[in-house]
Design a protein around this motif. Structure first.
Motif, PDB file in Angstrom:
ATOM      1  N   LYS A 184      47.575 -13.299  32.311  1.00 23.23           N
ATOM      2  CA  LYS A 184      47.348 -13.157  33.747  1.00 23.23           C
ATOM      3  C   LYS A 184      48.587 -13.387  34.589  1.00 23.23           C
ATOM      4  O   LYS A 184      48.576 -13.099  35.786  1.00 23.23           O
ATOM      5  CB  LYS A 184      46.253 -14.146  34.186  1.00 23.23           C
ATOM      6  N   ASN A 185      49.657 -13.904  34.018  1.00 26.31           N
ATOM      7  CA  ASN A 185      50.866 -14.165  34.804  1.00 26.31           C
ATOM      8  C   ASN A 185      52.090 -14.029  33.905  1.00 26.31           C
ATOM      9  O   ASN A 185      51.977 -14.065  32.671  1.00 26.31           O
ATOM     10  CB  ASN A 185      50.816 -15.565  35.433  1.00 26.31           C
ATOM     11  N   PRO A 186      53.276 -13.859  34.485  1.00 19.99           N
ATOM     12  CA  PRO A 186      54.491 -13.689  33.676  1.00 19.99           C
ATOM     13  C   PRO A 186      54.796 -14.854  32.749  1.00 19.99           C
ATOM     14  O   PRO A 186      55.322 -14.644  31.657  1.00 19.99           O
ATOM     15  CB  PRO A 186      55.588 -13.512  34.740  1.00 19.99           C
ATOM     16  N   GLU A 187      54.478 -16.065  33.155  1.00 17.56           N
ATOM     17  CA  GLU A 187      54.770 -17.217  32.292  1.00 17.56           C
ATOM     18  C   GLU A 187      53.920 -17.180  31.026  1.00 17.56           C
ATOM     19  O   GLU A 187      54.393 -17.502  29.934  1.00 17.56           O
ATOM     20  CB  GLU A 187      54.530 -18.512  33.064  1.00 17.56           C
TER      21      GLU A 187
ATOM     22  N   VAL B 242      63.827 -21.964  42.115  1.00 20.11           N
ATOM     23  CA  VAL B 242      64.200 -21.439  40.800  1.00 20.11           C
ATOM     24  C   VAL B 242      63.007 -21.597  39.870  1.00 20.11           C
ATOM     25  O   VAL B 242      62.525 -22.712  39.645  1.00 20.11           O
ATOM     26  CB  VAL B 242      65.429 -22.167  40.221  1.00 20.11           C
ATOM     27  N   GLY B 243      62.533 -20.458  39.320  1.00 22.16           N
ATOM     28  CA  GLY B 243      61.420 -20.460  38.388  1.00 22.16           C
ATOM     29  C   GLY B 243      61.867 -20.247  36.957  1.00 22.16           C
ATOM     30  O   GLY B 243      63.062 -20.122  36.665  1.00 22.16           O
ATOM     31  N   PRO B 244      60.914 -20.192  36.021  1.00 25.83           N
ATOM     32  CA  PRO B 244      61.273 -20.015  34.602  1.00 25.83           C
ATOM     33  C   PRO B 244      62.030 -18.725  34.329  1.00 25.83           C
ATOM     34  O   PRO B 244      62.974 -18.710  33.536  1.00 25.83           O
ATOM     35  CB  PRO B 244      59.908 -20.035  33.893  1.00 25.83           C
ATOM     36  N   LYS B 245      61.622 -17.619  34.969  1.00 25.32           N
ATOM     37  CA  LYS B 245      62.322 -16.350  34.728  1.00 25.32           C
ATOM     38  C   LYS B 245      63.789 -16.456  35.129  1.00 25.32           C
ATOM     39  O   LYS B 245      64.689 -16.047  34.374  1.00 25.32           O
ATOM     40  CB  LYS B 245      61.637 -15.237  35.527  1.00 25.32           C
ATOM     41  N   MET B 246      64.058 -16.991  36.311  1.00 24.98           N
ATOM     42  CA  MET B 246      65.438 -17.129  36.770  1.00 24.98           C
ATOM     43  C   MET B 246      66.227 -18.066  35.863  1.00 24.98           C
ATOM     44  O   MET B 246      67.413 -17.824  35.581  1.00 24.98           O
ATOM     45  CB  MET B 246      65.457 -17.665  38.205  1.00 24.98           C
ATOM     46  N   ALA B 247      65.584 -19.130  35.401  1.00 17.90           N
ATOM     47  CA  ALA B 247      66.285 -20.102  34.559  1.00 17.90           C
ATOM     48  C   ALA B 247      66.721 -19.470  33.239  1.00 17.90           C
ATOM     49  O   ALA B 247      67.873 -19.645  32.802  1.00 17.90           O
ATOM     50  CB  ALA B 247      65.388 -21.311  34.303  1.00 17.90           C
ATOM     51  N   HIS B 248      65.839 -18.732  32.577  1.00 19.00           N
ATOM     52  CA  HIS B 248      66.194 -18.119  31.294  1.00 19.00           C
ATOM     53  C   HIS B 248      67.245 -17.018  31.478  1.00 19.00           C
ATOM     54  O   HIS B 248      68.153 -16.880  30.641  1.00 19.00           O
ATOM     55  CB  HIS B 248      64.950 -17.549  30.627  1.00 19.00           C
TER      56      HIS B 248
ATOM     57  N   VAL C  92      60.859 -12.991  31.975  1.00 21.28           N
ATOM     58  CA  VAL C  92      59.721 -12.101  32.208  1.00 21.28           C
ATOM     59  C   VAL C  92      59.469 -12.005  33.701  1.00 21.28           C
ATOM     60  O   VAL C  92      59.161 -13.002  34.359  1.00 21.28           O
ATOM     61  CB  VAL C  92      58.455 -12.620  31.478  1.00 21.28           C
ATOM     62  N   ASP C  93      59.610 -10.790  34.238  1.00 21.64           N
ATOM     63  CA  ASP C  93      59.260 -10.526  35.628  1.00 21.64           C
ATOM     64  C   ASP C  93      58.023  -9.638  35.652  1.00 21.64           C
ATOM     65  O   ASP C  93      57.328  -9.487  34.652  1.00 21.64           O
ATOM     66  CB  ASP C  93      60.436  -9.894  36.362  1.00 21.64           C
ATOM     67  N   THR C  94      57.733  -9.027  36.798  1.00 23.89           N
ATOM     68  CA  THR C  94      56.531  -8.207  36.910  1.00 23.89           C
ATOM     69  C   THR C  94      56.596  -6.984  36.004  1.00 23.89           C
ATOM     70  O   THR C  94      55.571  -6.545  35.476  1.00 23.89           O
ATOM     71  CB  THR C  94      56.333  -7.766  38.368  1.00 23.89           C
TER      72      THR C  94
ATOM     73  N   THR D 183      54.588 -16.323  39.981  1.00 21.68           N
ATOM     74  CA  THR D 183      55.208 -17.466  39.331  1.00 21.68           C
ATOM     75  C   THR D 183      55.192 -18.644  40.288  1.00 21.68           C
ATOM     76  O   THR D 183      54.659 -18.566  41.399  1.00 21.68           O
ATOM     77  CB  THR D 183      56.657 -17.137  38.936  1.00 21.68           C
ATOM     78  N   LYS D 184      55.794 -19.738  39.854  1.00 22.60           N
ATOM     79  CA  LYS D 184      55.805 -20.931  40.678  1.00 22.60           C
ATOM     80  C   LYS D 184      56.511 -20.685  42.006  1.00 22.60           C
ATOM     81  O   LYS D 184      56.027 -21.045  43.083  1.00 22.60           O
ATOM     82  CB  LYS D 184      56.518 -22.057  39.916  1.00 22.60           C
ATOM     83  N   THR D 185      57.640 -20.009  41.984  1.00 19.01           N
ATOM     84  CA  THR D 185      58.403 -19.775  43.200  1.00 19.01           C
ATOM     85  C   THR D 185      57.695 -18.797  44.123  1.00 19.01           C
ATOM     86  O   THR D 185      57.686 -18.961  45.345  1.00 19.01           O
ATOM     87  CB  THR D 185      59.795 -19.235  42.837  1.00 19.01           C
ATOM     88  N   GLU D 186      57.084 -17.768  43.570  1.00 19.55           N
ATOM     89  CA  GLU D 186      56.443 -16.752  44.386  1.00 19.55           C
ATOM     90  C   GLU D 186      55.238 -17.311  45.124  1.00 19.55           C
ATOM     91  O   GLU D 186      54.964 -16.922  46.259  1.00 19.55           O
ATOM     92  CB  GLU D 186      56.023 -15.577  43.502  1.00 19.55           C
ATOM     93  N   VAL D 187      54.521 -18.238  44.511  1.00 17.68           N
ATOM     94  CA  VAL D 187      53.382 -18.845  45.187  1.00 17.68           C
ATOM     95  C   VAL D 187      53.851 -19.648  46.384  1.00 17.68           C
ATOM     96  O   VAL D 187      53.242 -19.622  47.454  1.00 17.68           O
ATOM     97  CB  VAL D 187      52.592 -19.720  44.201  1.00 17.68           C
TER      98      VAL D 187
END
Length: 416
Positions: A299-302, A259-265, A280-282, A376-380
């Motif tokens: 450079k990234n969604p976060e 679970v990353g920040p996008k999923m959490a929000h 925020v996703d891609t 994001t954190k999960t995708e890496v």
């Protein structure tokens, strides 16, 4: 004799009054000379006053030369009095006896502080940065999304849970659909959720399901083997700590595996009806950079999420995700965007520009690093797991077409 005694007594009384009364001490004009003893005492008193005045003047001159906070200034004043130095003892700058310092010598010059009148004082206004024409661009996006026929409108996380299930089960299904949607199209995610709901999509039921069966239920979502592991770990944590429910805070959701920040929000917004941040996703990341909605490119969604939350009004945080996601699925595509039909073509700084080229193959000199943009954190974490999957056999449940079978047969014949 009687007259001499009376005069002596009168002089003694006057002398006592002179020594004890502050009025007679301050007055220098009243004197009485009636006897040799009284005149001697008056001479001694006047000489002491002269010595006191002269020493006080010298002390004031010495104090003016010494710094205000020096050690010598502290030694001059002890309880308002000073003592006479001993004979032969060294003493800086002075050999005479010191006396009580006057109040004028201790007084320091004070600075006068002037303040402006409240009427004339105007505080400085700090204006927050906002992109130009963002309100007009947002209205055009709303107009282009008015039909609500994008995949996210029909098969997004808001449409994947069972509305008749208990409240805690609905919230759990929202979280599962968000976990499956990473690097997966909405159509594939919706199909996987239908199979999971038919099987029983609760933390307890997923824990009772073996990995192979669970993999068949969610296949072919992206990184399905890794997501099987994350689903089992998350279900175990939620069943132990919250009896199958999900946390009601971003901090509690982010600590769950996968679970990353996008999923959490998004889970806070959909499951708990609380706006904690922008999901925020891609799509949101790409469109925000193209429209110039960020003060500096991210450079990234976060990074995009933090930059948007600095200026975008909070009442728009819940709406901006599905607006930009659907807009990115239909018009502002990742490759070859349809700028000719976009209403923002005249105000978008990226309109009619060449689409980004495809990523070069791994190992080439221009290949990006593993921690490049759009991760994001999960995708890496999932990208590291997919490398192991590629070394294994072909994915399960992939049917072989007749054409492929004929080609394989011809190759065997040639080799024989």
């Amino acid at each position: 004799m009687p007259l001499a005694c009376c005069s002596t007594r009168v002089c003694y009384v006057i002398h006592c009054c002179t020594m004890s009364s502050p009025y007679f001490i301050q007055s220098r004009s009243v004197t009485s000379v009636t006897s040799p003893a009284a005149s001697l005492r008056s001479k001694l008193t006047s000489r002491r006053r002269d010595v006191t005045d002269s020493v006080a003047v010298k002390v004031e001159e010495e104090e003016a030369k010494i710094p205000a906070h020096g050690p010598a200034s502290a030694s001059l004043s002890m309880g308002g009095f000073s003592e006479l130095p001993l004979q032969g003892a060294p003493h800086p700058k002075s050999e005479t006896a010191t006396v009580p310092l006057s109040s004028h010598s201790r007084r320091r010059r004070q600075l006068k502080v002037e303040y402006d009148d409240d009427e004339d004082f105007k505080p400085m206004k700090v204006e927050h940065w906002q992109p130009p024409d963002w309100k007009k661009q947002l209205e055009y996006i709303r107009e282009m999304r008015s039909s609500r026929d994008a995949p996210v409108d029909k098969m997004g996380a808001e449409k994947c849970y069972d509305s008749e299930a208990p409240a805690h089960a609905r919230r759990f299904q929202v979280l599962v659909s968000l976990m499956l949607s990473s690097q997966t199209r909405d159509q594939v995610t919706a199909a996987a959720m239908l199979k999971l709901r038919a099987h029983g999509c609760t933390a307890e039921s997923l824990l009772a399901t073996d990995d192979e069966t669970l993999g068949k239920l969610i296949y072919p979502v992206g990184f399905w083997r890794t997501k099987v592991k994350y689903l089992k770990q998350t279900s175990a944590i939620l069943q132990k700590e919250l009896e199958g429910d999900i946390p009601d805070s971003v901090e509690g959701l982010v600590r769950l595996p996968g679970v990353g920040p996008k999923m959490a929000h998004l889970a806070m917004d959909i499951a708990w009806d609380q706006v904690s941040g922008i999901g925020v996703d891609t799509h949101v990341h790409r469109i925000s950079n193209r429209l110039g909605w960020l003060k500096t490119p991210t450079k990234n969604p976060e990074g995009t999420r933090k930059a948007l939350e600095e200026w975008l009004p909070r009442e728009l945080w819940s709406e901006i995700n599905w607006l930009l996601v659907g807009f990115g699925q239909q018009v502002c595509l990742p490759v070859n965007p349809l700028c000719s039909v976009c209403l923002n073509q005249h105000s978008c700084p990226s309109a009619f520009k060449n689409s980004p080229t495809k990523r070069p193959k791994a190992g080439s000199p221009q290949s990006p690093s593993p921690t490049s943009a759009f991760k994001t954190k999960t995708e890496v974490e999932q990208d590291s797991a997919v490398k192991d999957e590629r070394t294994k056999t072909e994915p399960l449940f992939t049917p072989v077409s007749p054409t492929t079978q004929r080609k394989q047969a011809k190759r065997k014949v040639k080799m024989s």
